[in-house]
Scaffold this motif. Structure first.
Motif, short mmCIF file in Angstrom:
data_model
loop_
_atom_site.label_atom_id
_atom_site.label_comp_id
_atom_site.label_asym_id
_atom_site.label_seq_id
_atom_site.Cartn_x
_atom_site.Cartn_y
_atom_site.Cartn_z
N ILE A 1 0.85 -1.19 0.00
CA ILE A 1 0.00 0.00 0.00
C ILE A 1 0.89 1.24 0.00
CG2 ILE A 1 -1.75 1.29 1.29
CD1 ILE A 1 -2.55 -1.48 2.51
N SER A 2 0.60 2.15 -0.91
CA SER A 2 1.36 3.40 -1.00
C SER A 2 0.40 4.57 -0.84
CB SER A 2 2.07 3.50 -2.36
OG SER A 2 2.90 2.37 -2.58
N GLN A 3 0.73 5.46 0.10
CA GLN A 3 -0.06 6.67 0.31
C GLN A 3 0.90 7.83 0.57
OE1 GLN A 3 -2.44 7.50 3.95
NE2 GLN A 3 -4.20 7.54 2.57
N THR B 1 -6.33 1.71 -7.17
CA THR B 1 -6.05 3.05 -6.66
C THR B 1 -7.36 3.64 -6.16
OG1 THR B 1 -4.19 3.41 -8.17
CG2 THR B 1 -5.19 5.36 -7.18
N LEU B 2 -7.41 3.98 -4.88
CA LEU B 2 -8.59 4.58 -4.26
C LEU B 2 -8.38 6.08 -4.14
CD1 LEU B 2 -11.26 4.52 -2.59
CD2 LEU B 2 -9.84 3.98 -0.59
N VAL B 3 -9.35 6.85 -4.64
CA VAL B 3 -9.23 8.32 -4.62
C VAL B 3 -10.47 8.89 -3.93
CG1 VAL B 3 -8.82 10.40 -5.96
CG2 VAL B 3 -8.00 8.19 -6.82
N PRO B 4 -10.44 9.08 -2.60
CA PRO B 4 -11.59 9.68 -1.90
C PRO B 4 -11.70 11.16 -2.20
CG PRO B 4 -10.13 8.45 -0.40
CD PRO B 4 -9.39 8.65 -1.69
N GLU B 5 -12.93 11.68 -2.17
CA GLU B 5 -13.13 13.12 -2.34
C GLU B 5 -12.78 13.88 -1.06
OE1 GLU B 5 -16.81 14.54 -3.80
OE2 GLU B 5 -16.65 13.50 -5.74
N SER B 6 -13.04 13.27 0.09
CA SER B 6 -12.81 13.94 1.37
C SER B 6 -11.78 13.19 2.20
CB SER B 6 -14.12 14.03 2.16
OG SER B 6 -13.89 14.49 3.48
N THR B 7 -10.86 13.94 2.78
CA THR B 7 -9.86 13.32 3.66
C THR B 7 -10.48 12.86 4.97
OG1 THR B 7 -9.26 15.49 4.57
CG2 THR B 7 -7.98 14.68 2.68
N GLN B 8 -11.71 13.30 5.26
CA GLN B 8 -12.40 12.89 6.49
C GLN B 8 -12.95 11.47 6.40
OE1 GLN B 8 -12.24 14.88 9.25
NE2 GLN B 8 -10.93 16.06 7.85
N ASP B 9 -13.05 10.93 5.21
CA ASP B 9 -13.53 9.56 5.02
C ASP B 9 -12.35 8.61 5.21
OD1 ASP B 9 -16.11 10.44 4.49
OD2 ASP B 9 -15.74 10.62 2.34
N LYS B 10 -12.19 8.14 6.42
CA LYS B 10 -11.00 7.38 6.82
C LYS B 10 -10.91 6.02 6.13
CE LYS B 10 -9.97 10.63 9.79
NZ LYS B 10 -8.87 11.57 9.53
N ILE B 11 -9.69 5.49 6.11
CA ILE B 11 -9.41 4.21 5.47
C ILE B 11 -8.85 3.26 6.54
CG2 ILE B 11 -8.05 3.03 3.69
CD1 ILE B 11 -7.89 5.78 2.25
N ASN B 12 -9.33 2.02 6.52
CA ASN B 12 -8.94 1.00 7.49
C ASN B 12 -7.98 0.01 6.84
OD1 ASN B 12 -8.76 -1.13 9.28
ND2 ASN B 12 -10.95 -1.60 9.31
N VAL B 13 -6.75 -0.08 7.38
CA VAL B 13 -5.76 -1.04 6.89
C VAL B 13 -5.40 -1.97 8.05
CG1 VAL B 13 -3.50 -1.39 5.86
CG2 VAL B 13 -4.86 0.60 5.21
N LYS C 1 -6.89 9.95 1.99
CA LYS C 1 -6.11 10.46 0.88
C LYS C 1 -5.92 9.36 -0.16
CE LYS C 1 -3.49 13.60 3.88
NZ LYS C 1 -2.13 13.96 4.38
N SER C 2 -5.56 9.76 -1.36
CA SER C 2 -5.36 8.81 -2.45
C SER C 2 -4.39 7.71 -2.02
CB SER C 2 -4.82 9.54 -3.68
OG SER C 2 -4.63 8.63 -4.75
N LEU C 3 -4.74 6.49 -2.38
CA LEU C 3 -3.99 5.33 -1.89
C LEU C 3 -3.96 4.27 -2.99
CD1 LEU C 3 -4.42 3.64 1.56
CD2 LEU C 3 -5.00 2.35 -0.47
N ARG C 4 -2.81 3.64 -3.18
CA ARG C 4 -2.67 2.60 -4.20
C ARG C 4 -2.33 1.27 -3.53
NH1 ARG C 4 -1.67 1.03 -9.38
NH2 ARG C 4 0.01 -0.49 -9.70
#
Length: 428
Positions: A179-181, A358-370, A378-381
Motif C-alpha cells: 500500500i502506497s499513500q 487506486t482509491l481516490v476519496p473526495e474527502s480526507t475525512q472519510d478514513k481508510i482502514n488497513v 487520501k489517495s492510496l494505491r
C-alpha cells in the motif's frame, strides 16, 4: 483406563494409568514427540513468540499462559516478548529492533490481525527484507477481536492454532498487499476498508476499553444509524471475467490443498482489463481474507477481491446485507454482480478480482482502514505481491480439504486425539 482432559485441553487421550500425575506426564511426552516429528520444528528451529497482552478484551496474556506449557513440553528453543505499547511488535523486528532476526527461523504472534500486521510491516521496512521473507516462517495464534487472518489460515481458537504450529501441518506462501499513500509505504495481510470499514476502525479504538471485542458491533450499529456514503473513485486493474473465474475455481480450501493457491502465476496480464468505479459508496472492501464478504477470496491466488456497495437507504442496505449474513445464501451477493461501470445500473454489489487498485476519496475525512490501522482519506494505491510470505497453514495428510471457516476446534481436537493414539499405539 481413565480418560483425562488435562489443562492443556489441546487434545484428550486415554491413559492406562489412574494417576493424574502419570497421565499428565504421558501427555507432555506425547506433545514433545509430536513436535520432534514435525519437519519444521524438529529440534533445529529457533522460535520467538510475540504476545500482545491487550488483544481483544485484554486476553492476550491469558491465552499465552494457556498454551505456554504446551510449548514448554516440546523442548523447542523459543523465547517470548510481551508487547508494552502500540507498535512495540513493529519496533522489535524493524530496522533498529532489539530482536536479532538472523538467528530466528519462526516468529509466532499471539494477538489479533494488528499484531501480526505490525510484525510484517516491521520486517518489510528492513533493508534485508527479501532474504528474511524467504527464510522466516510466521504463525498466528488468535487472541484478538476479529482474527480474520486466522480464519483463513488456521483455527480461531488458540489451542487448536497452537496444534497447527507445533505439528507443523504445512508451510505455504501467502499473498501480501503493498500500500502506497503519499510517501508512506505499508503492507497488509487482511485488506483495506473504506466507507463503513473506515468508520468502524475509527470508532473502535475509542470503544476498545469499554466494549472489548464487542466494539465492532457497537461501532457498526452507530455507523448504520448515521449512514452516509463516501464519494470517490477506484481505478482498478482486474480480471476481464471475474464471474467465470470464481465459478471455475470456487472457494479457498487453505493453501496446502487448494489448486488455485498452489498453481504457478503465469501469463496473468492476458486476462486483465482497466476499469473505473466512481460514485458514493456505503462500503468498499479490498480484501485478502474475510470469506463472509468475499467467499471466493484465496490466500495465494495473486488477486485482491474488491467489493463495493453503492450508497442506498437503510432498509435497502439491510436487504442487500441479508445476502451476506444468511448462511444459505453465502456467495449469492456476488453472483451476477457488476464489475464494469457501464454494467452497474441496478446492481446490488460491484465485485472484481484485481491485481492493483487506486482509491481516490473526495474527502480526507472519510478514513481508510488497513488491518485495523486508521489512515486519512487520501489517495492510496494497493497492489498484490504474490506468495510474499511463508506461513503455517492447517492441513493434515490424508484429510479432505476443508473450508477455512469450517471444522474449527472440533477438527483440531479430533486430529490431536488421533495423533496421540497413533503415538501411543492405542487406536481409538
Amino acid at each position: 483406563g481413565e480418560s483425562f482432559s488435562r489443562r492443556y485441553k489441546l487434545f484428550e487421550f486415554r491413559s492406562s494409568h489412574h494417576s493424574r500425575r502419570r497421565a499428565a506426564q504421558e501427555c507432555r511426552d506425547a506433545i514433545r514427540r509430536m513436535a520432534e516429528a514435525s519437519p519444521l520444528l524438529s529440534g533445529r528451529s529457533r522460535v520467538h513468540i510475540i504476545v500482545n497482552p491487550v488483544s481483544g478484551h485484554r486476553q492476550g496474556k491469558a491465552y499465552w499462559e494457556r498454551v505456554e506449557e504446551i510449548f514448554a513440553c516440546t523442548e523447542l528453543d523459543y523465547s517470548v516478548t510481551l508487547t508494552e505499547r502500540a507498535r512495540h511488535a513493529y519496533d522489535l523486528v524493524g530496522p533498529h529492533g532489539s530482536l536479532d532476526l538472523s538467528v530466528l527461523d519462526v516468529i509466532v504472534c499471539i494477538g489479533g490481525d494488528g499484531t501480526i500486521s505490525e510484525v510484517v510491516n516491521g520486517i518489510m521496512s528492513r533493508p534485508d527484507r527479501d532474504e528474511l521473507m524467504r527464510r522466516l516462517v510466521l504463525g498466528t495464534i488468535p487472541a484478538g477481536s476479529e482474527c480474520a487472518l486466522a480464519k483463513m489460515m488456521s483455527f480461531v481458537t488458540p489451542l487448536a492454532a497452537t496444534w497447527t504450529i507445533l505439528k507443523g501441518h504445512r508451510v505455504r506462501p501467502v499473498d501480501l498487499i503493498r500500500i502506497s499513500q503519499s510517501r508512506r509505504e505499508l503492507f497488509s495481510l487482511c485488506g483495506v476498508g473504506w466507507g463503513l470499514g473506515g468508520k468502524l476502525a475509527e470508532d473502535s479504538e475509542a470503544l476498545r476499553a469499554t466494549y472489548g471485542p464487542a466494539r465492532y458491533l457497537v461501532s457498526g450499529l452507530k455507523s448504520f444509524m448515521n449512514l452516509k456514503g463516501c464519494k470517490g473513485e477506484l481505478l482498478i486493474t482486474g480480471l476481464r471475467d471475474t464471474e467465470s473465474y470464481t465459478k471455475k475455481h470456487g472457494s479457498c480450501a487453505f493453501a496446502a490443498s487448494c489448486p488455485v493457491c498452489e498453481e504457478e502465476k503465469k501469463a496473468r496480464n492476458e486476462q486483465l482489463v482497466e476499469v473505473k468505479w466512481s460514485g458514493s459508496f456505503v462500503l468498499v472492501a479490498m480484501l485478502k481474507s474475510e470469506k463472509a464478504l468475499v467467499p471466493f477470496v484465496h490466500i495465494n491466488d495473486g488477486y485482491l477481491d474488491v467489493l463495493a456497495i453503492p450508497e442506498v437507504g437503510k432498509l435497502e442496505l439491510l436487504r442487500r446485507s441479508s445476502k451476506i449474513l444468511v448462511p444459505q445464501l453465502v456467495g449469492s451477493h456476488i453472483q451476477g454482480s457488476a464489475q464494469a461501470e457501464e454494467d452497474m445500473q441496478d446492481k446490488d454489489f460491484w465485485y472484481i478480482k484485481a491485481t492493483s487498485v487506486t482509491l481516490v476519496p473526495e474527502s480526507t475525512q472519510d478514513k481508510i482502514n488497513v488491518d485495523g490501522e486508521v489512515l486519512d482519506g487520501k489517495s492510496l494505491r494497493m497492489e498484490v505481491l504474490p506468495g510474499q510470505l511463508s506461513m503455517f497453514v492447517a492441513f493434515l495428510e490424508g484429510q479432505e480439504p476443508r473450508e477455512a471457516t469450517g471444522g474449527g476446534l472440533h477438527e483440531g481436537l479430533r486430529w490431536a486425539q488421533e495423533g496421540l493414539s497413533l503415538l501411543q499405539g492405542t487406536p481409538r
